[in-house]
Each structure stands twice: as C-alpha cells, then as structure tokens.
Write a protein that holds these residues in place. Sequence first.
Motif, PDB file in Angstrom:
ATOM      1  N   MET A   1      -8.652   2.055  11.402  1.00 30.34           N
ATOM      2  CA  MET A   1      -8.478   1.845   9.959  1.00 30.34           C
ATOM      3  C   MET A   1      -9.783   1.302   9.362  1.00 30.34           C
ATOM      4  O   MET A   1     -10.339   0.328   9.878  1.00 30.34           O
ATOM      5  CB  MET A   1      -7.337   0.839   9.708  1.00 30.34           C
ATOM      6  N   SER A   2     -10.230   1.939   8.292  1.00 30.52           N
ATOM      7  CA  SER A   2     -11.477   1.518   7.658  1.00 30.52           C
ATOM      8  C   SER A   2     -11.289   0.196   6.927  1.00 30.52           C
ATOM      9  O   SER A   2     -10.170  -0.196   6.590  1.00 30.52           O
ATOM     10  CB  SER A   2     -11.948   2.583   6.669  1.00 30.52           C
ATOM     11  N   LEU A   3     -12.416  -0.487   6.671  1.00 25.16           N
ATOM     12  CA  LEU A   3     -12.365  -1.762   5.963  1.00 25.16           C
ATOM     13  C   LEU A   3     -11.797  -1.585   4.562  1.00 25.16           C
ATOM     14  O   LEU A   3     -10.994  -2.409   4.096  1.00 25.16           O
ATOM     15  CB  LEU A   3     -13.772  -2.366   5.896  1.00 25.16           C
ATOM     16  N   GLN A   4     -12.193  -0.515   3.885  1.00 26.93           N
ATOM     17  CA  GLN A   4     -11.701  -0.276   2.525  1.00 26.93           C
ATOM     18  C   GLN A   4     -10.188  -0.080   2.510  1.00 26.93           C
ATOM     19  O   GLN A   4      -9.491  -0.609   1.643  1.00 26.93           O
ATOM     20  CB  GLN A   4     -12.397   0.952   1.930  1.00 26.93           C
ATOM     21  N   LEU A   5      -9.667   0.666   3.482  1.00 23.64           N
ATOM     22  CA  LEU A   5      -8.235   0.892   3.562  1.00 23.64           C
ATOM     23  C   LEU A   5      -7.501  -0.411   3.869  1.00 23.64           C
ATOM     24  O   LEU A   5      -6.445  -0.697   3.304  1.00 23.64           O
ATOM     25  CB  LEU A   5      -7.935   1.940   4.642  1.00 23.64           C
ATOM     26  N   TRP A   6      -8.084  -1.222   4.765  1.00 25.83           N
ATOM     27  CA  TRP A   6      -7.448  -2.492   5.105  1.00 25.83           C
ATOM     28  C   TRP A   6      -7.434  -3.441   3.917  1.00 25.83           C
ATOM     29  O   TRP A   6      -6.456  -4.158   3.693  1.00 25.83           O
ATOM     30  CB  TRP A   6      -8.176  -3.148   6.280  1.00 25.83           C
ATOM     31  N   LEU A   7      -8.506  -3.456   3.125  1.00 27.04           N
ATOM     32  CA  LEU A   7      -8.543  -4.312   1.934  1.00 27.04           C
ATOM     33  C   LEU A   7      -7.476  -3.878   0.922  1.00 27.04           C
ATOM     34  O   LEU A   7      -6.881  -4.715   0.247  1.00 27.04           O
ATOM     35  CB  LEU A   7      -9.938  -4.272   1.299  1.00 27.04           C
ATOM     36  N   SER A   8      -7.252  -2.578   0.826  1.00 27.69           N
ATOM     37  CA  SER A   8      -6.172  -2.091  -0.050  1.00 27.69           C
ATOM     38  C   SER A   8      -4.821  -2.572   0.452  1.00 27.69           C
ATOM     39  O   SER A   8      -3.968  -3.007  -0.331  1.00 27.69           O
ATOM     40  CB  SER A   8      -6.192  -0.556  -0.101  1.00 27.69           C
ATOM     41  N   LEU A   9      -4.627  -2.498   1.764  1.00 22.24           N
ATOM     42  CA  LEU A   9      -3.391  -3.000   2.373  1.00 22.24           C
ATOM     43  C   LEU A   9      -3.232  -4.492   2.115  1.00 22.24           C
ATOM     44  O   LEU A   9      -2.142  -4.965   1.754  1.00 22.24           O
ATOM     45  CB  LEU A   9      -3.415  -2.723   3.876  1.00 22.24           C
ATOM     46  N   LEU A  10      -4.320  -5.240   2.266  1.00 25.43           N
ATOM     47  CA  LEU A  10      -4.295  -6.683   2.047  1.00 25.43           C
ATOM     48  C   LEU A  10      -3.890  -7.015   0.615  1.00 25.43           C
ATOM     49  O   LEU A  10      -3.064  -7.895   0.373  1.00 25.43           O
ATOM     50  CB  LEU A  10      -5.675  -7.271   2.357  1.00 25.43           C
TER      51      LEU A  10
ATOM     52  N   ALA B   1      -0.230  10.078  11.484  1.00 23.09           N
ATOM     53  CA  ALA B   1       0.154  10.476  12.837  1.00 23.09           C
ATOM     54  C   ALA B   1      -0.911  10.104  13.868  1.00 23.09           C
ATOM     55  O   ALA B   1      -0.598   9.832  15.037  1.00 23.09           O
ATOM     56  CB  ALA B   1       0.412  11.975  12.873  1.00 23.09           C
ATOM     57  N   ASP B   2      -2.182  10.088  13.438  1.00 25.37           N
ATOM     58  CA  ASP B   2      -3.262   9.797  14.384  1.00 25.37           C
ATOM     59  C   ASP B   2      -3.690   8.332  14.381  1.00 25.37           C
ATOM     60  O   ASP B   2      -4.693   7.972  15.008  1.00 25.37           O
ATOM     61  CB  ASP B   2      -4.475  10.680  14.079  1.00 25.37           C
ATOM     62  N   LEU B   3      -2.926   7.478  13.684  1.00 21.60           N
ATOM     63  CA  LEU B   3      -3.266   6.062  13.641  1.00 21.60           C
ATOM     64  C   LEU B   3      -3.049   5.436  15.015  1.00 21.60           C
ATOM     65  O   LEU B   3      -2.006   5.629  15.633  1.00 21.60           O
ATOM     66  CB  LEU B   3      -2.409   5.332  12.597  1.00 21.60           C
ATOM     67  N   SER B   4      -4.034   4.690  15.469  1.00 20.33           N
ATOM     68  CA  SER B   4      -3.960   4.089  16.804  1.00 20.33           C
ATOM     69  C   SER B   4      -2.914   2.980  16.858  1.00 20.33           C
ATOM     70  O   SER B   4      -2.456   2.487  15.829  1.00 20.33           O
ATOM     71  CB  SER B   4      -5.325   3.517  17.194  1.00 20.33           C
TER      72      SER B   4
END
Length: 202
Positions: A1-10, A139-142
């Motif tokens: 997961m990229s940092l940008q995607l994680w910040l959106s999740l946060l 589907a490909d998320l670790s």
Amino acid sequence: MSLQLWLSLLAICALGAMSPGPSLAMVMQNTLGGGRSCGVIAGITHAAGVGLYAGVTVLGLAAVIVHQPWLYRLVTWGGACYLAWMGVQALRAGGSDGFGMSHRSSDWRRAMRDGLLVALGNPKLIVFFVALLSQFVSADLSVAGRWLIVATATLVDGSWYVLVALLLSHSRVLPWLQRHAAWIHRLTGLVLLGLAARVALG
C-alpha cells in the motif's frame, strides 16, 4: 500500500471515529461515572470492536452481513436495545443524586462490556467499512497490507476515544462534570435513547 493511499485511509478512519454518536456518549458516561481508567478501558475495547469489524471487512465477511437482511437486522436491533438500556440506566442515575451509577461504573468489566458492545452493535460501522474500507482492499493486496488496514482503523479509533477520556477526566474538567452529573446523566440518557430509536428505525 502506497503512502498516499494509507494517508487517505487514515483520514477516513479519523473522520469516522470523530463523528459524534453513541460511542462518544458511551465513553463520556463511563468517564463521568468511573473516572479516567473506566473511560480509557471503554475506549480501548471499543477500538477492539472496530478492529473486529475492520477484520471481517478485509476478509470479505462484512459484505455477507450487509446482504443478509435478517442478520443485519439482528445486529441493528441488538445494538438499539443495548443503547436503550444504557439510556435508561443513565436516566436513573440522573434522577437520583447524579452519582447513582458511580459504584457500578467504576467496575472495569462494565466499561469493557460497554465499549465492545456499543461498537459491535453499531450497524453504521458495518456499512462504513463495507462502503469505504473495501475500496482499499484489492485482490492483489498483500497480507501485510490487509493487516495494516485493520491496525489503522483500530489504532485511530482507540487513540481518539482514549484522548476523549483523558480530556474529560482532566483535573479541571472532571470536577465540573461531577458537579453537574445529574443533568449530564439525564442529557446522556436522552441522547442514548434517541440514538437507539434512530438505529431501530433507520
């Protein structure tokens, strides 16, 4: 997961945790009645319930709950009944000297139960996670990425409600709350009953 995607999740998890509702009323009630430790315990166990729902969302099981009307209705009515029970208890406390619940609320087991059941009995959490968190699961998320989603949702929720409990139990805040405990219990009871009706009818 990229940092940008994680910040959106946060950001999404933070907004979800900070939105007022039964969880905030529950943490406030436990902090007022049992002090800082009970408020913190309620916040932590609420986060555990949130983490459980995040986990079943990542596994794809939350969608099953949403698409099974009888199961979703069971969660909804169970949550509404528990909120109504908490509301009645708060009104009873406010109708006495304002501290009628103190000796019971100081029990950490009660705080644990309240935190967990308010989280698990909130159908909005299921919808929230299915609608939003599932967008981060591909589907490909670790496996590590999936656990990161669960950990983020859990830690953000726990951090917010622990902070609420700490602020409410501050030496300058708690005495004021306790002086007005009767009215705060009454107001909290009405809010909880209103939320129970909204959950049941919604």
